[in-house]
Scaffold this active site. Structure first.
Site, PDB file in Angstrom:
ATOM      1  N   VAL A  12       0.906  -1.245  -0.029  1.00  0.00           N
ATOM      2  CA  VAL A  12      -0.166   0.018   0.027  1.00  0.00           C
ATOM      3  C   VAL A  12       0.913   1.359  -0.028  1.00  0.00           C
ATOM      4  CG1 VAL A  12      -1.768   1.172   1.213  1.00  0.00           C
ATOM      5  CG2 VAL A  12      -1.995  -1.082   0.989  1.00  0.00           C
ATOM      6  N   SER A  38      14.413  -1.583   6.610  1.00  0.00           N
ATOM      7  CA  SER A  38      14.261  -1.172   5.170  1.00  0.00           C
ATOM      8  C   SER A  38      15.248   0.176   5.162  1.00  0.00           C
ATOM      9  CB  SER A  38      12.963  -0.544   4.880  1.00  0.00           C
ATOM     10  OG  SER A  38      12.098  -1.820   4.695  1.00  0.00           O
ATOM     11  N   CYS A 126     -10.534  -2.675   2.583  1.00  0.00           N
ATOM     12  CA  CYS A 126     -10.506  -2.766   1.037  1.00  0.00           C
ATOM     13  C   CYS A 126     -11.486  -3.381   0.611  1.00  0.00           C
ATOM     14  CB  CYS A 126      -9.043  -3.306   0.707  1.00  0.00           C
ATOM     15  SG  CYS A 126      -8.831  -4.871   1.521  1.00  0.00           S
ATOM     16  N   HIS A 251     -10.071  -6.950  -5.492  1.00  0.00           N
ATOM     17  CA  HIS A 251     -11.089  -7.591  -4.786  1.00  0.00           C
ATOM     18  C   HIS A 251     -12.375  -7.705  -5.196  1.00  0.00           C
ATOM     19  CE1 HIS A 251      -7.943  -7.916  -1.720  1.00  0.00           C
ATOM     20  NE2 HIS A 251      -8.510  -7.445  -0.827  1.00  0.00           N
TER      21      HIS A 251
HETATM   22  P1  A2P Z   1       9.301  -3.267   6.158  1.00  0.00           P
HETATM   23  O1  A2P Z   1       9.342  -3.160   4.451  1.00  0.00           O
HETATM   24  O2  A2P Z   1      10.632  -2.350   6.559  1.00  0.00           O
HETATM   25  O3  A2P Z   1       8.963  -4.358   6.831  1.00  0.00           O
HETATM   26  P2  A2P Z   1       3.167  -4.883   3.736  1.00  0.00           P
HETATM   27  O4  A2P Z   1       1.692  -4.633   4.336  1.00  0.00           O
HETATM   28  O5  A2P Z   1       3.118  -4.675   2.260  1.00  0.00           O
HETATM   29  O6  A2P Z   1       3.691  -5.932   4.318  1.00  0.00           O
HETATM   30  O7  A2P Z   1       3.889  -3.480   4.457  1.00  0.00           O
HETATM   31  C1  A2P Z   1       4.033  -3.299   5.631  1.00  0.00           C
HETATM   32  C2  A2P Z   1       4.731  -1.967   5.724  1.00  0.00           C
HETATM   33  O8  A2P Z   1       4.879  -1.688   7.143  1.00  0.00           O
HETATM   34  C3  A2P Z   1       6.196  -1.943   4.991  1.00  0.00           C
HETATM   35  O9  A2P Z   1       6.554  -0.913   4.627  1.00  0.00           O
HETATM   36  C4  A2P Z   1       6.939  -2.465   6.327  1.00  0.00           C
HETATM   37  O10 A2P Z   1       8.298  -1.921   6.399  1.00  0.00           O
HETATM   38  C5  A2P Z   1       6.192  -1.503   7.650  1.00  0.00           C
HETATM   39  N1  A2P Z   1       6.546  -1.980   9.011  1.00  0.00           N
HETATM   40  C6  A2P Z   1       6.181  -3.193   9.352  1.00  0.00           C
HETATM   41  N2  A2P Z   1       6.481  -3.161  10.857  1.00  0.00           N
HETATM   42  C7  A2P Z   1       6.778  -1.948  10.979  1.00  0.00           C
HETATM   43  C8  A2P Z   1       7.492  -1.367  12.100  1.00  0.00           C
HETATM   44  N3  A2P Z   1       7.497  -1.970  13.321  1.00  0.00           N
HETATM   45  N4  A2P Z   1       7.846  -0.140  11.837  1.00  0.00           N
HETATM   46  C9  A2P Z   1       7.859   0.603  10.803  1.00  0.00           C
HETATM   47  N5  A2P Z   1       7.214   0.258   9.677  1.00  0.00           N
HETATM   48  C10 A2P Z   1       6.910  -1.136   9.653  1.00  0.00           C
END
Ligand code: A2P
Length: 343
Positions: A12, A38, A126, A251
């Protein structure tokens, strides 16, 4: 205007960046956050790149608007402090949707719900958004009283990890496709996201089963809760079945609605064809109906297969399809942000 995208590396989050660009969203500065995993990742934005930062305690300092999509647990942890500090947060998770002080907004359906928000605005689920884009205009005219839905939900609804899990399983199974007429259960791949084989299968289990023991999944309960809240019908009877299907994006929702006033399919098509953000694709004689692949990448929700059950002039059946990453998530969030600016 400084805008933060939290969860920028996710399915997203990436779509939010794309849509901010497509719609020339009026921002001066964009900051992208994700998990520490990341940190330093570069994401394309406009003709340039943004470097992803690891989320930290003071991430919201100097941020006017945050578009957040990092899951419910992260949202609960980070949004109250950000909102208290004056950052307006549009959150894509379900964490705050049922809070009294948090409106769930679909700009074409209930823009007025934005009035008096207290710093957190929720984007709808969604599948609920896809259904509501069709149900909203029909409710306004005919008065929705009963709703039964079955949804066919793509794997990107579970994020990038869902897409990867499907791709890995398709890779593994496509060479041995004949064996799937009598599969060896032990040899079938099952990943962490879906728990069961999602490739060449459908799984009637999205999110988790209701801890209260109703037998519904939490994803299914969102449909009734959000339709009641967005349309302002607290006593609406609703039941939903949510099924994960091996589709990457889009969806689909099969909808049975019963209304207070009589309604014909022709009248329903007329109402739907005048509704913003909705496109009627409904011509059985010419095989015209919407599918997820038709909706993927589009902003509009597509609706077709409008018909009436025999002998009930107050009921309708419809098939609505929307891009879950766009209207179901990122686009709706950016539209909420545009509405916030307009107001
Ligand atoms: P990251 O890519 O570093 O794991 P999706 O729903 O497509 O899996 O994406 C989830 C999003 O939320 C990603 O950008 C992920 O980053 C981020 N995310 C997950 N856990 C955390 C956290 N603890 N703090 C910040 N961002 C997070």
């Amino acid at each position: 205007m400084r805008v933060a995208v939290v969860g920028a590396t996710g399915a997203v989050g990436r779509t939010i960046l794309q849509i901010l660009d497509e719609r020339a969203f009026p921002l001066d500065d964009l900051v992208a956050f994700a998990s520490a995993r990341s940190e330093g990742v570069r994401l394309g934005f406009r003709d340039d790149e943004v470097v992803v930062r690891a989320l930290h305690d003071r991430w919201f300092e100097g941020v006017d608007l945050a578009l957040t999509s990092a899951g419910g647990a992260v949202a609960r942890q980070i949004l109250p402090a950000a909102a208290a500090a004056g950052t307006v947060c549009v959150d894509n998770s379900s964490a705050f949707r049922m809070d009294r002080d948090v409106p769930v907004v679909i700009p074409e359906i209930n823009p007025e719900a934005l009035d008096g928000h207290k710093g957190i605005v929720a984007n709808g689920n969604c599948t609920a958004i896809t259904a509501l884009m069709a149900l909203g205009p029909l409710h306004k005219r005919f008065g929705l009283r009963l709703l039964v839905t079955s949804s066919y939900q793509s794997v990107s609804g579970s994020g990038m990890k869902g897409v990867r899990e499907l791709a890995e399983q398709v890779d593994k199974l496509h060479e041995q496709i004949e064996t799937l007429t009598r599969p060896d259960p032990q040899a079938l791949p099952a990943g962490e996201v879906f728990g069961r084989t999602i490739a060449f299968n459908v799984v009637p289990h999205a999110e988790r089963f209701d801890p209260e023991g109703s037998g519904f999944t939490t994803e299914e309960l969102k449909m009734g809760n959000e339709v009641r809240k967005v349309l302002g019908i607290p006593d609406l009877v609703c039941s939903a079945t949510a099924v994960r299907v091996p589709v990457v994006a889009g969806h689909a929702v099969s909808i049975y609605g019963r209304f207070e006033s009589p309604v014909s399919p022709k009248e329903a098509r007329e109402v739907l064809s005048r509704a913003a953000g909705l496109r009627v694709v409904d011509d059985p004689a010419r095989d015209q109906y919407p599918t997820p692949l038709d909706a993927a990448g589009l902003d509009d929700v597509l609706v077709g297969r409008v018909r009436q059950p025999d002998g009930d002039d107050r009921a309708l059946l419809l098939f609505a399809v929307g891009d879950n990453l766009r209207k179901g998530a990122a686009l709706n969030a950016v539209q909420i942000a545009e509405l916030l600016i307009e107001r």
